[in-house]
Scaffold this motif. Structure first.
Motif, PDB file in Angstrom:
ATOM      1  N   UNK A 117       0.833  -1.249  -0.153  1.00 37.58           N
ATOM      2  CA  UNK A 117       0.088  -0.027   0.050  1.00 37.58           C
ATOM      3  C   UNK A 117       0.946   1.364   0.124  1.00 37.58           C
ATOM      4  N   UNK A 118       0.260   2.284   0.051  1.00 36.08           N
ATOM      5  CA  UNK A 118       0.839   3.493   0.067  1.00 36.08           C
ATOM      6  C   UNK A 118       2.074   3.807   1.315  1.00 36.08           C
ATOM      7  N   UNK A 119       2.893   4.533   1.308  1.00 32.64           N
ATOM      8  CA  UNK A 119       3.816   4.677   2.298  1.00 32.64           C
ATOM      9  C   UNK A 119       4.604   3.400   2.690  1.00 32.64           C
TER      10      UNK A 119
ATOM     11  N   UNK B 297       7.431  -8.612   0.627  1.00 34.40           N
ATOM     12  CA  UNK B 297       7.296  -7.461   0.924  1.00 34.40           C
ATOM     13  C   UNK B 297       8.387  -6.757   1.492  1.00 34.40           C
ATOM     14  N   UNK B 298       8.818  -7.308   2.286  1.00 43.29           N
ATOM     15  CA  UNK B 298      10.222  -6.737   3.019  1.00 43.29           C
ATOM     16  C   UNK B 298      11.229  -6.662   1.982  1.00 43.29           C
TER      17      UNK B 298
ATOM     18  N   UNK C  72       0.650  -5.210   3.139  1.00 47.14           N
ATOM     19  CA  UNK C  72      -0.921  -5.470   3.623  1.00 47.14           C
ATOM     20  C   UNK C  72      -1.234  -7.294   3.256  1.00 47.14           C
ATOM     21  N   UNK C  73      -1.344  -7.770   4.208  1.00 45.79           N
ATOM     22  CA  UNK C  73      -1.677  -9.327   4.099  1.00 45.79           C
ATOM     23  C   UNK C  73      -2.758  -9.766   4.727  1.00 45.79           C
ATOM     24  N   UNK C  74      -4.043 -10.235   3.754  1.00 46.50           N
ATOM     25  CA  UNK C  74      -5.106 -10.899   4.097  1.00 46.50           C
ATOM     26  C   UNK C  74      -4.811 -12.300   4.368  1.00 46.50           C
ATOM     27  N   UNK C  75      -5.281 -12.685   5.542  1.00 45.27           N
ATOM     28  CA  UNK C  75      -5.545 -14.087   5.959  1.00 45.27           C
ATOM     29  C   UNK C  75      -6.829 -14.670   6.037  1.00 45.27           C
TER      30      UNK C  75
ATOM     31  N   UNK D  54       3.190  -2.951   8.526  1.00 45.38           N
ATOM     32  CA  UNK D  54       2.517  -4.170   8.030  1.00 45.38           C
ATOM     33  C   UNK D  54       1.293  -4.159   8.800  1.00 45.38           C
ATOM     34  N   UNK D  55       0.075  -4.693   7.753  1.00 39.94           N
ATOM     35  CA  UNK D  55      -1.108  -4.706   8.445  1.00 39.94           C
ATOM     36  C   UNK D  55      -1.517  -6.260   8.018  1.00 39.94           C
ATOM     37  N   UNK D  56      -2.090  -6.698   8.941  1.00 41.75           N
ATOM     38  CA  UNK D  56      -2.680  -8.182   8.891  1.00 41.75           C
ATOM     39  C   UNK D  56      -4.008  -8.249   8.920  1.00 41.75           C
TER      40      UNK D  56
END
Length: 486
Positions: A215-217, A242-243, A221-224, A250-252
């Motif tokens: 995402x921005x900045x 991503x890293x 983002x990881x959706x489980x 990080x957003x989970x």
């Protein structure tokens, strides 16, 4: 959130499954139990009960006498197997535990077959709350999700057949069905005074449990979607990518994630928290605790977990561990509240039947038991009203002075699209008519001020587009805000 649940996940997205709240997808109920069935991480953990019995002679005499009376005196010939299976189900029902259930030979066979086959259904997890089949969560992008099924919806009938009085398993059998068939569901939804009707076309369900993007900045983002066998491995493949792409935080997202294998949740959590952190406890009826402690070194960046009322079991283990380790923030809604662990046992005879029994509860690192309570987020954020409305009617016309829940839905949708009628109480007044005419005029439709099928379809199409636009996801935007300020 306090719920009494008889959970069955009506969909379970992986044939190898997952489940966490007893997951099935209204598709193949058998798949329903893999996780819940065994949240310890074992696909199938069968334990013989042994030869010992705690029945006294009096107990055995009573049971034998009742059986003989039914066999000899009942006015119709009985089915011996059904009577015995019914007695077993009665014993488990007396525990008042919706997660302890009996599967006869046929049901067990269906389950085993479903584990190794493709899955089709509506894609929603359900439980039993107050004797009503209640949706725990629709699977994202599933037929149920796209049709407008939402967490906490109560399904009262399917294709005109009432579900009242049915067990959860029997209700699921009516809801599931082959790809391409319709399930016409009558739904009770909080905030609506009348039942609403939603038609879901059953389909095969996407088996991918992990999706990611940047995402921005440089916020990853990881959706489980569920905690299946390969979920932790897939999660870290995506996280590593991503890293390497320069992720700063990080957003989970575990919203509408019904849970899954306990060991998968532990494997996924371990590298995120500092070494020596308690992830979760398992506690048996004697109070003996087994602790799961991290062995990795943790991550240097900020983490936000997204939750809602459809986040259950393994999802709650993730959220609880992150909060209590003070290694991240939880944004969204209070979670479902499923804090027990189940195992499967052979029924003791070689006929394929099994028992699923709750054997322990899991506790957060502080010792909290979140069952039927859930986990409160650090930032409680509700989605816009149009996220939870039902579909508009297609079989009738709404016009001036119409009254009811369908009018309320129309008003909420129009407001969400920027055509405010200044009311959402379900009464079709002149301002509602004006708002509808304005919408019709700006979208090249016949301007009548009446809601017909053509107008309803266009409104729903635009609402779905807004629903899918991340900019309208208040919870996601709050998560981005929190990370941007950290």
């Amino acid at each position: 959130m306090v719920l009494k649940r008889r959970t069955v996940i009506l969909l379970i997205i992986l044939s190898m499954i997952i489940g966490a709240a007893l997951s099935i997808a209204i598709v193949n109920w058998s798949n329903s139990i893999f996780l819940e069935l065994d949240e310890t991480g074992q696909e199938v953990l069968q334990e013989e009960t042994g030869n010992a019995t705690s029945f006294t002679d009096t107990d055995l005499k009573k049971m034998s006498t009742v059986f003989e009376i039914i066999e000899n005196a009942y006015y119709k010939e009985m089915d011996k197997t059904e009577v015995i299976d019914g007695a077993i189900r009665g014993m488990l029902a007396s525990l008042d535990d919706p997660y302890s259930v009996y599967f006869d030979a046929e049901q067990s066979k269906m389950f085993r077959e479903a584990v190794n086959s493709s899955i089709s259904g509506i894609g929603a997890e359900v439980t039993m709350e107050d004797n009503k089949v209640t949706v725990v969560s629709p699977i994202k992008d599933s037929p149920a999700d796209e049709a407008g099924i939402r967490a906490k919806d109560q399904i009262i009938s399917v294709n005109g057949e009432s579900l009242e009085g049915l067990s959860l398993n029997d209700a699921v059998l009516k809801i599931r069905g082959p790809k391409g068939t319709q399930a016409k569901l009558k739904i009770l939804r909080a905030g609506f005074n009348e039942p609403i009707e939603i038609i879901v076309v059953r389909n095969k369900i996407d088996l991918e449990t992990v999706q990611s993007e940047m995402l921005e900045n440089n916020i990853g983002y990881i959706e489980i979607k569920q905690f299946a066998e390969q979920t932790a491995e897939r999660f870290y493949e995506d996280l590593e990518q991503l890293e390497s792409d320069g992720m700063a935080s990080l957003i989970i997202d575990v919203r509408n994630n019904p849970g899954g294998y306990l060991n998968v949740a532990i494997d996924l959590l371990d590298p995120l928290l500092e070494k020596g952190s308690v992830l979760v406890y398992e506690e048996d009826r004697e109070g003996n605790r087994k602790e799961h402690i991290t062995k990795s070194d943790g991550k240097p960046y900020s983490i936000v977990i997204l939750t809602n009322s459809g986040s259950a079991s393994a999802s709650e283990i993730l959220a609880g561990a992150i909060i209590e380790a003070e290694n991240g923030t939880v944004v969204g809604e209070t979670t479902f509240g499923k804090g027990t662990v189940q195992k499967t046992f052979s029924s003791g005879v070689d006929d394929g039947s099994e028992l699923k029994v709750t054997v322990a509860k899991w506790l957060t690192s502080s010792g909290a038991f979140i069952h039927e309570v859930g986990i409160e987020p650090d930032y409680k954020v509700e989605q816009p009203a149009f996220f939870t409305v039902a579909p508009l009617p297609k079989d009738k016309v709404l016009a001036l002075e119409s009254v009811g829940e369908s009018v309320k839905t129309l008003q909420i949708m129009l407001e969400g699209l920027g055509f405010n009628s200044e009311r959402t109480d379900g009464f079709f007044d002149v301002k509602t008519e004006a708002a509808l005419k304005n919408f019709q005029g700006k979208n090249g439709l016949l301007v009548t001020g009446k809601l017909d099928e053509t107008t309803a379809n266009e409104i729903e199409k635009q609402i779905i587009d807004k629903f899918r636009d991340p900019k309208n996801d208040s919870q996601l935007q709050k998560a981005i805000e929190v990370l941007s300020e950290s």
